[in-house]
Every structure is written in structure tokens, then in C-alpha cells.
Design a protein around this motif. Structure first.
Motif, short mmCIF file in Angstrom:
data_model
loop_
_atom_site.label_atom_id
_atom_site.label_comp_id
_atom_site.label_asym_id
_atom_site.label_seq_id
_atom_site.Cartn_x
_atom_site.Cartn_y
_atom_site.Cartn_z
N PHE A 29 0.83 -1.20 0.00
CA PHE A 29 0.00 0.00 0.00
C PHE A 29 0.87 1.26 0.00
N TYR A 30 1.90 1.28 0.84
CA TYR A 30 2.78 2.45 0.91
C TYR A 30 3.56 2.66 -0.39
N VAL A 31 3.99 1.55 -0.99
CA VAL A 31 4.72 1.66 -2.27
C VAL A 31 3.80 2.21 -3.34
N LEU A 32 2.57 1.69 -3.42
CA LEU A 32 1.60 2.18 -4.40
C LEU A 32 1.27 3.65 -4.15
N LEU A 33 1.15 4.01 -2.87
CA LEU A 33 0.87 5.40 -2.52
C LEU A 33 2.01 6.31 -2.96
N LEU A 34 3.26 5.85 -2.73
CA LEU A 34 4.43 6.63 -3.13
C LEU A 34 4.51 6.77 -4.65
N VAL A 35 4.28 5.67 -5.36
CA VAL A 35 4.33 5.70 -6.83
C VAL A 35 3.24 6.62 -7.37
N THR A 36 2.03 6.52 -6.81
CA THR A 36 0.92 7.36 -7.25
C THR A 36 1.23 8.83 -7.00
N GLY A 37 1.80 9.13 -5.82
CA GLY A 37 2.15 10.51 -5.50
C GLY A 37 3.21 11.06 -6.43
N CYS A 38 4.23 10.26 -6.72
CA CYS A 38 5.29 10.69 -7.64
C CYS A 38 4.74 10.90 -9.05
N ALA A 39 3.86 10.00 -9.49
CA ALA A 39 3.27 10.13 -10.82
C ALA A 39 2.41 11.38 -10.91
N ALA A 40 1.63 11.65 -9.86
CA ALA A 40 0.77 12.85 -9.86
C ALA A 40 1.62 14.12 -9.86
N ALA A 41 2.68 14.11 -9.03
CA ALA A 41 3.57 15.28 -8.98
C ALA A 41 4.26 15.49 -10.32
N GLY A 42 4.69 14.38 -10.93
CA GLY A 42 5.33 14.48 -12.24
C GLY A 42 4.39 15.00 -13.30
N PHE A 43 3.15 14.56 -13.25
CA PHE A 43 2.16 15.03 -14.23
C PHE A 43 1.90 16.52 -14.07
N LEU A 44 1.74 16.98 -12.83
CA LEU A 44 1.49 18.40 -12.59
C LEU A 44 2.69 19.25 -13.02
N TYR A 45 3.89 18.73 -12.78
CA TYR A 45 5.09 19.44 -13.22
C TYR A 45 5.15 19.52 -14.75
#
Length: 225
Positions: A29-45
Motif C-alpha cells: 500500500f505504501y509503495v503504491l501510494l508513493l508511486v501514485t504521488g510521484c506520478a501525480a507530482a510528475g504530471f502536474l510538473y
């Protein structure tokens, strides 16, 4: 070993197994949360970078390349050629059924301009193909600097592929802005959101591909098979 002792050991093993599964679920769950957060931050950037792209005030290069995907891009590239931003123009990725005459008429350009200074590339079928088609054109003409015309959302991946196929060449971005992403709430526009998200995913895959050194197809029609 008594029956009660054996039951205690089995109970201990069961509890350990349940505890391990719980830890594994939490870790996943934490790994998926981290990956999702990084992907969302990357998309917004990525979206912010694309929204901030602006054409240079006084563009100048040896030549110009426009990656097809709409006549607005081609119109802009032809206008740059007319104003002397580059000595020659390559229109890369043109469909085989589209003639030189059709492009000339749609851009309201003179026959003399197209005859002297415009090349039509029919081989590219995707952005990788655009880069490889452009690479051959650059080698044939000995250019060192190229003005790149394509939509703003398509520019990061275009530059990535062009620089990969043409090392040592100076590529200057000339983004075509179809919609003002800075002042509009594009997150509420499904079509714009889908386009930017799709382009972000393609850029991410291309970046990972290069990082892993993976082989890719040429993206050229005459080498498709």
C-alpha cells in the motif's frame, strides 16, 4: 511432543504468517501510494512546464522542422520560413495521400517558395519516425541548428526524440499554443486533460526506455516491417 504443545506451535506459525501478510499488504500500500504521488507530482510538473512554453521572440536557426499533426503547426512553420527564421523547411510525417500542392494551397504559399525551400517527409509514422526522418535531412544538408515547430504539449517528447537521434544539434523549441493552459482551468476540460495525460504517459515511457537502453522501432514507414 504433546498435543497442546503442537497446537501452540501451529498457532504461533499461523500468527506469524498473518503478521507477515499484514506487513506485506501495508508495504504494498505504501509503495503504491508513493508511486501514485510521484506520478501525480510528475504530471502536474509536466503540465505546468507545457503551459509555460512560449515561442522565442526572434527565432533564428539554420533550418526549420515541423512535425505534422494539424495545419496550424504547418501554417506557423511556413510563416517562420517566409520571415527568414530558417533557410529551409522540412514538413515531417506527411501522409502519403497528401500532396505538396495541397499543403501549399492550405498554407496559401507561393509555388516558388515551396519549390526552393520546402521538403516533404512522407516516411515518419510517429514521433520517433519524425526524429529519424529529420536526422537524415540534417545529415544531407549539414545543418547545426534547427527550429522545432509542434504543439506545446508535444514539445518535450519531440525534443527528447530529436536529441536522441541527432546528437550535437542545437534544437530550438517553437511551441504552437492551441489553448492557454495558464489562464484556463484545463482540468475541467476532458479533451485537454486526456491529451496532456496521454502525452505525459508517452514521455514517461520514452524516458524510461532511454534510461534502460531499450531498442525501439525506427518509426519510419519504409522500415515498418
Amino acid at each position: 511432543m504433546t498435543e497442546s504443545s503442537d497446537m501452540r506451535q501451529r498457532g504461533t506459525r499461523t500468527r506469524r504468517h498473518i503478521s507477515f501478510r499484514r506487513r506485506l499488504v501495508r508495504l504494498t500500500f505504501y509503495v503504491l501510494l508513493l508511486v501514485t504521488g510521484c506520478a501525480a507530482a510528475g504530471f502536474l510538473y509536466f503540465a505546468d512546464t507545457v503551459a509555460s512554453l512560449q515561442p522565442p521572440a526572434n527565432p533564428k536557426a539554420d533550418a526549420i522542422v515541423v512535425l505534422t499533426g494539424g495545419f496550424q503547426r504547418i501554417d506557423q512553420a511556413v510563416d517562420l520560413l517566409k520571415t527568414g527564421a530558417g533557410k529551409r523547411l522540412l514538413i515531417s510525417g506527411v501522409h502519403p495521400s497528401t500532396t505538396r500542392g495541397q499543403i501549399r494551397r492550405n498554407t496559401q504559399s507561393s509555388a516558388d517558395l515551396f519549390k526552393c525551400c520546402v521538403d516533404i517527409g512522407y516516411d515518419a509514422i510517429d514521433t520517433i519516425g519524425n526524429a529519424n526522418e529529420t536526422a537524415s535531412w540534417i545529415r544531407d544538408n549539414g545543418y547545426r541548428s534547427i527550429l522545432v515547430v509542434t504543439n506545446n504539449y508535444h514539445m518535450p517528447r519531440s525534443l527528447l526524440e530529436l536529441r536522441r537521434a541527432n546528437q550535437g544539434i542545437d534544437f530550438i523549441a517553437y511551441p504552437v499554443v492551441n489553448s492557454d493552459l495558464k489562464s484556463t482551468n484545463w482540468l475541467r476540460n476532458p479533451m485537454v486533460l486526456k491529451t496532456i495525460l496521454s502525452e505525459y504517459l508517452k514521455l514517461t515511457i520514452a524516458t524510461l526506455r532511454d534510461a534502460l537502453g531499450a531498442h525501439t522501432a525506427s518509426g519510419l514507414r519504409n522500415e515498418k516491417n
